[in-house]
Write an enzyme that holds these catalytic residues in place. Structure first.
Site, PDB file in Angstrom:
ATOM      1  N   CYS A 113     -15.790 -41.066  16.379  1.00  0.00           N
ATOM      2  CA  CYS A 113     -15.610 -41.169  14.923  1.00  0.00           C
ATOM      3  C   CYS A 113     -16.944 -41.215  14.172  1.00  0.00           C
ATOM      4  CB  CYS A 113     -14.773 -42.397  14.582  1.00  0.00           C
ATOM      5  SG  CYS A 113     -13.257 -42.466  15.527  1.00  0.00           S
TER       6      CYS A 113
ATOM      7  N   HIS B 237     -15.466 -43.842   7.339  1.00  0.00           N
ATOM      8  CA  HIS B 237     -14.494 -43.290   8.287  1.00  0.00           C
ATOM      9  C   HIS B 237     -13.115 -43.881   7.981  1.00  0.00           C
ATOM     10  CE1 HIS B 237     -12.303 -42.221  11.756  1.00  0.00           C
ATOM     11  NE2 HIS B 237     -12.365 -43.411  12.319  1.00  0.00           N
TER      12      HIS B 237
ATOM     13  N   ASN C 158      -6.108 -40.953  10.637  1.00  0.00           N
ATOM     14  CA  ASN C 158      -7.470 -41.059  11.178  1.00  0.00           C
ATOM     15  C   ASN C 158      -7.808 -39.749  11.901  1.00  0.00           C
ATOM     16  OD1 ASN C 158      -9.677 -41.571  12.843  1.00  0.00           O
ATOM     17  ND2 ASN C 158      -8.954 -43.579  13.499  1.00  0.00           N
TER      18      ASN C 158
HETATM   19  N1  ACO Z   1       5.875 -48.928  15.202  1.00  0.00           N
HETATM   20  C1  ACO Z   1       6.530 -50.093  15.360  1.00  0.00           C
HETATM   21  N2  ACO Z   1       6.080 -51.095  16.126  1.00  0.00           N
HETATM   22  C2  ACO Z   1       4.911 -50.920  16.759  1.00  0.00           C
HETATM   23  C3  ACO Z   1       4.164 -49.731  16.644  1.00  0.00           C
HETATM   24  C4  ACO Z   1       4.698 -48.714  15.833  1.00  0.00           C
HETATM   25  N3  ACO Z   1       4.069 -47.540  15.645  1.00  0.00           N
HETATM   26  N4  ACO Z   1       3.059 -49.851  17.393  1.00  0.00           N
HETATM   27  C5  ACO Z   1       3.069 -51.058  17.953  1.00  0.00           C
HETATM   28  N5  ACO Z   1       4.203 -51.718  17.578  1.00  0.00           N
HETATM   29  C6  ACO Z   1       4.622 -53.047  17.934  1.00  0.00           C
HETATM   30  C7  ACO Z   1       4.047 -53.495  19.270  1.00  0.00           C
HETATM   31  O1  ACO Z   1       4.854 -53.021  20.339  1.00  0.00           O
HETATM   32  C8  ACO Z   1       4.085 -54.971  19.120  1.00  0.00           C
HETATM   33  O2  ACO Z   1       5.386 -55.427  19.344  1.00  0.00           O
HETATM   34  P1  ACO Z   1       5.673 -56.815  20.159  1.00  0.00           P
HETATM   35  O3  ACO Z   1       5.015 -57.873  19.311  1.00  0.00           O
HETATM   36  O4  ACO Z   1       7.144 -56.874  20.191  1.00  0.00           O
HETATM   37  O5  ACO Z   1       5.004 -56.636  21.479  1.00  0.00           O
HETATM   38  C9  ACO Z   1       3.776 -55.211  17.650  1.00  0.00           C
HETATM   39  O6  ACO Z   1       4.092 -53.965  16.991  1.00  0.00           O
HETATM   40  C10 ACO Z   1       2.321 -55.559  17.390  1.00  0.00           C
HETATM   41  O7  ACO Z   1       1.501 -54.630  18.109  1.00  0.00           O
HETATM   42  P2  ACO Z   1      -0.047 -54.710  18.075  1.00  0.00           P
HETATM   43  O8  ACO Z   1      -0.644 -53.561  18.825  1.00  0.00           O
HETATM   44  O9  ACO Z   1      -0.473 -56.104  18.432  1.00  0.00           O
HETATM   45  O10 ACO Z   1      -0.258 -54.431  16.532  1.00  0.00           O
HETATM   46  P3  ACO Z   1      -1.416 -54.915  15.594  1.00  0.00           P
HETATM   47  O11 ACO Z   1      -0.858 -55.871  14.635  1.00  0.00           O
HETATM   48  O12 ACO Z   1      -2.663 -55.236  16.343  1.00  0.00           O
HETATM   49  O13 ACO Z   1      -1.682 -53.562  14.788  1.00  0.00           O
HETATM   50  C11 ACO Z   1      -3.253 -51.730  14.695  1.00  0.00           C
HETATM   51  C12 ACO Z   1      -2.118 -52.385  15.470  1.00  0.00           C
HETATM   52  C13 ACO Z   1      -2.728 -51.291  13.341  1.00  0.00           C
HETATM   53  C14 ACO Z   1      -3.761 -50.531  15.462  1.00  0.00           C
HETATM   54  C15 ACO Z   1      -4.356 -52.810  14.520  1.00  0.00           C
HETATM   55  O14 ACO Z   1      -4.742 -53.330  15.761  1.00  0.00           O
HETATM   56  C16 ACO Z   1      -5.549 -52.291  13.849  1.00  0.00           C
HETATM   57  O15 ACO Z   1      -5.576 -52.188  12.654  1.00  0.00           O
HETATM   58  N6  ACO Z   1      -6.583 -51.969  14.603  1.00  0.00           N
HETATM   59  C17 ACO Z   1      -7.794 -51.385  14.081  1.00  0.00           C
HETATM   60  C18 ACO Z   1      -8.210 -50.315  14.928  1.00  0.00           C
HETATM   61  C19 ACO Z   1      -7.836 -48.992  14.402  1.00  0.00           C
HETATM   62  O16 ACO Z   1      -7.475 -48.771  13.279  1.00  0.00           O
HETATM   63  N7  ACO Z   1      -7.999 -48.051  15.271  1.00  0.00           N
HETATM   64  C20 ACO Z   1      -7.882 -46.695  14.907  1.00  0.00           C
HETATM   65  C21 ACO Z   1      -8.732 -45.879  15.764  1.00  0.00           C
HETATM   66  S1  ACO Z   1     -10.278 -46.527  16.052  1.00  0.00           S
HETATM   67  C22 ACO Z   1     -11.338 -45.933  14.951  1.00  0.00           C
HETATM   68  O17 ACO Z   1     -11.152 -44.881  14.420  1.00  0.00           O
HETATM   69  C23 ACO Z   1     -12.478 -46.736  14.642  1.00  0.00           C
END
Ligand code: ACO
Length: 320
Positions: free
Chosen positions: A111, A247, A277
């Site tokens: 990225c 980004h 993204n």
């Molecule tokens: N739809 C519905 N439910 C989902 C989905 C989905 N697409 N994806 C995951 N879940 C569920 C999981 O299974 C989990 O369920 P459970 O609690 O029953 O086990 C629950 O949602 C929470 O999952 P987490 O992975 O813990 O979700 P989190 O709250 O951490 O959010 C996210 C995920 C949005 C990716 C967050 O971690 C984040 O914002 N990370 C930042 C990193 C990022 O944006 N990365 C992008 C690429 S990296 C880059 O470009 C720099």
């Protein structure tokens, strides 16, 4: 001698895939995706590929800059999803646009790819090796997603953005870039397995895996830090900056960066709502949107910043 952006362009695949579309093929919802990420829809390739999107974006940037392909003496593409291992996407672009005088190669800084490509061109320009460069960030991320992993595939999209840069009296005023390979596995996509007369693999396909919370923590601390560093280099403060073009990973990351910098969110243009993204392509696509809306005047200061796989990060402060 500095490096100035003199033209920009972008290319997005035609096909729009909304969160509701995804909810018909996997267990997800518009509410889950948009509340956690800000993403409403993304573009996915059908007939396009990394090179074809790069070529279109490049031609738009060339037109915007008012130059000819023969004027370009360097092409660098930031990508982790080229169509071939070789030739590079940059060489494919060189052939397609007729940039007969250009050296061409790709860089992979995930990225941060567009920032690293831009800074590499800046070094070539400062060294007097070249005068005019075409810089592209392009990705077909949909081909490295596991479409059974709802935690990652909903976040990403496909597209390309480009810029023409040239030696000038003003332009890049400061730059920072860095890497922390010890955290690399928090956002990873393994390439093909060893397969030779000595080692037989089952040649499994490998897809992108991500520890979202670790990447989030990295981004919200490292991005404000490197923006402060780059502004210090240029002897500027956040108040001197018209736009922070970051980004486009996640709206929560951008909101947190704005808060930590104590800068209004209005100064952070957004495109992730309609494109998701797109790794190395996010920054140049957004830069082109801001430019083509006529929001930038000569003398304006902007900060661009990329961060992600590697883990890598970088920022530039640019006088328009
Ligand atoms: N739809 C519905 N439910 C989902 C989905 C989905 N697409 N994806 C995951 N879940 C569920 C999981 O299974 C989990 O369920 P459970 O609690 O029953 O086990 C629950 O949602 C929470 O999952 P987490 O992975 O813990 O979700 P989190 O709250 O951490 O959010 C996210 C995920 C949005 C990716 C967050 O971690 C984040 O914002 N990370 C930042 C990193 C990022 O944006 N990365 C992008 C690429 S990296 C880059 O470009 C720099």
């Amino acid at each position: 001698m500095r490096t100035r952006v003199i033209g920009t362009g972008r290319c997005l695949p035609e096909t729009v895939v909304t969160n509701d579309d995804l909810s018909k093929i996997m267990d997800t919802s518009d509410e889950w995706i948009s509340s956690r990420t800000g993403i409403k829809e993304r573009r996915l390739v059908k007939t396009e590929n990394t090179a074809s999107m790069s070529v279109y974006a490049a031609q738009e940037a060339i037109k915007d800059a008012g130059i000819q392909p023969e004027d370009i003496d360097l092409i660098i593409v930031g990508t982790l999803t080229g169509d071939y291992v070789t030739p590079s996407t940059a060489c494919e672009v060189q052939a397609a646009i007729g940039a007969v005088h250009a050296m061409a190669f790709d860089v992979n800084a995930a990225c941060t790819g567009f920032i690293v490509a831009l800074n590499t061109a800046h070094m070539y320009i400062q060294a007097g090796i070249c005068r005019t460069a075409l810089i592209i960030g392009a990705e077909t991320l949909s081909k490295i997603m596991d479409w059974d992993d709802r935690g990652t595939c909903v976040l990403f999209g496909d597209g390309a953005g480009a810029a023409i840069v040239q030696s000038a009296d003003t332009g890049i005023l400061g730059l920072v870039q860095g890497a922390d390979g010890t955290k690399g596995m928090s956002l990873a996509c393994q390439d093909r397995d060893n397969h030779n007369p000595l080692v037989q693999s089952d040649r499994q396909l490998h897809y992108t895996s991500m520890n979202g919370q670790e990447v989030y923590k990295f981004a919200v601390t490292k991005v404000p830090e490197c923006i402060h560093q780059v502004l210090d280099q240029a002897n500027l403060t956040t108040e001197d900056v018209k736009y922070f073009i970051l980004h486009q990973a996640n709206i929560r990351i951008i909101q947190s960066v704005a808060k930590r910098l104590k800068v209004s969110e209005d100064k952070f243009p957004i495109s992730l709502d309609h494109y998701g993204n797109i790794s190395a392509a996010s920054v140049p696509i957004l830069l082109d949107e801001v430019n083509k809306k006529g929001l930038l005047q000569r003398g304006d200061k902007i900060v661009i910043s990329g961060f992600g796989g590697g883990l890598t990060w970088g920022a530039d402060v640019i006088e328009w």
